[in-house]
Design a protein around this motif. Sequence first.
Motif, PDB file in Angstrom:
ATOM      1  N   GLY A 274       0.826  -1.203   0.000  1.00  0.00           N
ATOM      2  CA  GLY A 274       0.000   0.000   0.000  1.00  0.00           C
ATOM      3  C   GLY A 274       0.856   1.247   0.000  1.00  0.00           C
ATOM      4  O   GLY A 274       2.019   1.223   0.409  1.00  0.00           O
ATOM      5  N   LYS A 275       0.304   2.344  -0.453  1.00  0.00           N
ATOM      6  CA  LYS A 275       1.066   3.584  -0.563  1.00  0.00           C
ATOM      7  C   LYS A 275       1.637   4.024   0.774  1.00  0.00           C
ATOM      8  O   LYS A 275       2.726   4.599   0.841  1.00  0.00           O
ATOM      9  CB  LYS A 275       0.179   4.684  -1.148  1.00  0.00           C
ATOM     10  CG  LYS A 275      -0.154   4.494  -2.627  1.00  0.00           C
ATOM     11  CD  LYS A 275      -0.946   5.668  -3.164  1.00  0.00           C
ATOM     12  CE  LYS A 275      -1.232   5.498  -4.653  1.00  0.00           C
ATOM     13  NZ  LYS A 275      -2.008   6.637  -5.185  1.00  0.00           N
ATOM     14  N   ALA A 276       0.890   3.760   1.856  1.00  0.00           N
ATOM     15  CA  ALA A 276       1.352   4.208   3.160  1.00  0.00           C
ATOM     16  C   ALA A 276       2.644   3.500   3.568  1.00  0.00           C
ATOM     17  O   ALA A 276       3.506   4.083   4.213  1.00  0.00           O
ATOM     18  CB  ALA A 276       0.268   3.965   4.209  1.00  0.00           C
ATOM     19  N   GLY A 277       2.774   2.246   3.217  1.00  0.00           N
ATOM     20  CA  GLY A 277       3.950   1.492   3.612  1.00  0.00           C
ATOM     21  C   GLY A 277       4.953   1.289   2.506  1.00  0.00           C
ATOM     22  O   GLY A 277       5.879   0.492   2.639  1.00  0.00           O
ATOM     23  N   MET A 278       4.796   2.008   1.421  1.00  0.00           N
ATOM     24  CA  MET A 278       5.648   1.824   0.254  1.00  0.00           C
ATOM     25  C   MET A 278       6.692   2.934   0.186  1.00  0.00           C
ATOM     26  O   MET A 278       6.344   4.113   0.076  1.00  0.00           O
ATOM     27  CB  MET A 278       4.784   1.828  -1.006  1.00  0.00           C
ATOM     28  CG  MET A 278       5.479   1.329  -2.257  1.00  0.00           C
ATOM     29  SD  MET A 278       4.315   1.346  -3.642  1.00  0.00           S
ATOM     30  CE  MET A 278       5.315   0.647  -4.935  1.00  0.00           C
ATOM     31  N   PRO A 279       7.971   2.601   0.246  1.00  0.00           N
ATOM     32  CA  PRO A 279       9.008   3.629   0.174  1.00  0.00           C
ATOM     33  C   PRO A 279       8.961   4.390  -1.146  1.00  0.00           C
ATOM     34  O   PRO A 279       8.475   3.888  -2.159  1.00  0.00           O
ATOM     35  CB  PRO A 279      10.304   2.822   0.304  1.00  0.00           C
ATOM     36  CG  PRO A 279       9.921   1.530   0.922  1.00  0.00           C
ATOM     37  CD  PRO A 279       8.536   1.256   0.442  1.00  0.00           C
ATOM     38  N   LYS A 280       9.495   5.600  -1.108  1.00  0.00           N
ATOM     39  CA  LYS A 280       9.491   6.459  -2.290  1.00  0.00           C
ATOM     40  C   LYS A 280      10.193   5.790  -3.464  1.00  0.00           C
ATOM     41  O   LYS A 280       9.707   5.831  -4.606  1.00  0.00           O
ATOM     42  CB  LYS A 280      10.161   7.790  -1.966  1.00  0.00           C
ATOM     43  CG  LYS A 280      10.224   8.760  -3.152  1.00  0.00           C
ATOM     44  CD  LYS A 280      10.893  10.060  -2.754  1.00  0.00           C
ATOM     45  CE  LYS A 280      10.933  11.030  -3.931  1.00  0.00           C
ATOM     46  NZ  LYS A 280      11.563  12.326  -3.548  1.00  0.00           N
ATOM     47  N   LEU A 281      11.344   5.170  -3.207  1.00  0.00           N
ATOM     48  CA  LEU A 281      12.092   4.530  -4.291  1.00  0.00           C
ATOM     49  C   LEU A 281      11.284   3.414  -4.944  1.00  0.00           C
ATOM     50  O   LEU A 281      11.346   3.215  -6.157  1.00  0.00           O
ATOM     51  CB  LEU A 281      13.417   3.986  -3.764  1.00  0.00           C
ATOM     52  CG  LEU A 281      14.480   5.029  -3.409  1.00  0.00           C
ATOM     53  CD1 LEU A 281      15.675   4.370  -2.742  1.00  0.00           C
ATOM     54  CD2 LEU A 281      14.919   5.790  -4.653  1.00  0.00           C
ATOM     55  N   ALA A 282      10.535   2.666  -4.145  1.00  0.00           N
ATOM     56  CA  ALA A 282       9.709   1.592  -4.696  1.00  0.00           C
ATOM     57  C   ALA A 282       8.614   2.155  -5.584  1.00  0.00           C
ATOM     58  O   ALA A 282       8.297   1.605  -6.646  1.00  0.00           O
ATOM     59  CB  ALA A 282       9.111   0.751  -3.575  1.00  0.00           C
ATOM     60  N   ARG A 283       8.032   3.287  -5.166  1.00  0.00           N
ATOM     61  CA  ARG A 283       6.986   3.917  -5.980  1.00  0.00           C
ATOM     62  C   ARG A 283       7.558   4.439  -7.289  1.00  0.00           C
ATOM     63  O   ARG A 283       6.927   4.341  -8.342  1.00  0.00           O
ATOM     64  CB  ARG A 283       6.325   5.046  -5.191  1.00  0.00           C
ATOM     65  CG  ARG A 283       5.405   4.534  -4.078  1.00  0.00           C
ATOM     66  CD  ARG A 283       4.605   5.639  -3.431  1.00  0.00           C
ATOM     67  NE  ARG A 283       5.398   6.331  -2.408  1.00  0.00           N
ATOM     68  CZ  ARG A 283       5.783   7.587  -2.483  1.00  0.00           C
ATOM     69  NH1 ARG A 283       5.486   8.309  -3.549  1.00  0.00           N
ATOM     70  NH2 ARG A 283       6.468   8.147  -1.508  1.00  0.00           N
ATOM     71  N   LEU A 284       8.766   4.973  -7.228  1.00  0.00           N
ATOM     72  CA  LEU A 284       9.400   5.468  -8.452  1.00  0.00           C
ATOM     73  C   LEU A 284       9.714   4.318  -9.402  1.00  0.00           C
ATOM     74  O   LEU A 284       9.533   4.436 -10.622  1.00  0.00           O
ATOM     75  CB  LEU A 284      10.682   6.223  -8.093  1.00  0.00           C
ATOM     76  CG  LEU A 284      10.490   7.541  -7.334  1.00  0.00           C
ATOM     77  CD1 LEU A 284      11.834   8.089  -6.867  1.00  0.00           C
ATOM     78  CD2 LEU A 284       9.760   8.567  -8.197  1.00  0.00           C
ATOM     79  N   PHE A 285      10.170   3.188  -8.849  1.00  0.00           N
ATOM     80  CA  PHE A 285      10.465   2.030  -9.698  1.00  0.00           C
ATOM     81  C   PHE A 285       9.181   1.490 -10.327  1.00  0.00           C
ATOM     82  O   PHE A 285       9.159   1.147 -11.518  1.00  0.00           O
ATOM     83  CB  PHE A 285      11.144   0.931  -8.878  1.00  0.00           C
ATOM     84  CG  PHE A 285      11.650  -0.218  -9.709  1.00  0.00           C
ATOM     85  CD1 PHE A 285      12.953  -0.214 -10.203  1.00  0.00           C
ATOM     86  CD2 PHE A 285      10.826  -1.289 -10.031  1.00  0.00           C
ATOM     87  CE1 PHE A 285      13.420  -1.263 -10.996  1.00  0.00           C
ATOM     88  CE2 PHE A 285      11.283  -2.336 -10.812  1.00  0.00           C
ATOM     89  CZ  PHE A 285      12.589  -2.318 -11.303  1.00  0.00           C
TER      90      PHE A 285
END
Length: 295
Positions: A274-285
């Motif tokens: 989920g977005k709340a527990g997802m690091p920024k780098l993971a979201r960018l990838f």
Amino acid sequence: MISLDAISVFAEVARLKSFTEAARVLNVPLSTVSRKVSELETSLRVQLVDRSKRQIRLTEAGATYYDLCRKGLETLVHANRVMTDRHTDTIGTVTITVPPNLFEILFLETIETFQARHPKAKLRVFVTERILDFVEDGVDLSFRVAPPNQPDLVTRTLLRYRHRLVAAARYAAVNSLPRTPGELQHHNCIGFGFSKKRHLSWSLTKQRDIENVSFEPHLSVNDYAAIRSAILSGHGIGELPEPLCTDLIQSGQLIEVLPDWRFPEIRLFAVHAGKAGMPKLARLFLDIAAKQVGA
């Protein structure tokens, strides 16, 4: 006043169904977790956790409260992360998992793009079919061909594809290719397998007709890249995921066998907590993967 900290501790206990595991994840003493939950129950004047059995379970009130407060906590965590991301560079390490055989053909370009855009970031990639745990194994983002069983995980379909039955042009030059699934038994079939069973099976569909072809492989390998090499060498007929064979079919190096008969659809999922527990780098990838891998 009810402590937000106590609510977050209770949410971890409810999610993990264990005081001990919650203490480990939160990195606090077990006594602190137990005290926080008890304080919350006192403040709310209701029992949230049934401690009468060896494995804890939520009471009806506890399950309702967890469902309501979990969404609010996720929103708060996400808000904090967004604010933090505004003031931090893309420095750190992101850990992802990808399925075997699809790493080079689907994800190598995504990795190169990610590292070019974020040179200070480090990337850890596990190429595995095993379903790793986000908490236990420290995984930030998982790409899988099987959807997760956990309802709290977020799943996004990136790609839909099928396997195709193919043979090399050199094989077709000296062998009459089958016209029906039943004729496959007269050919050298290359199968994907690693179990103790001697026979494999292919399920093929043509409109409303379904044929299950059982055969003992002429060659059995648990790696599609190796199967592709064997097929290209003219060893026989085999199945390949579309990402591994579409270009070869278009170039004429491979010929599709029984093109009217189709394998079941396969989906490639991106899975995260989920977005709340997802690091920024993971979201960018994931953003890059969705554009380059996604159909």
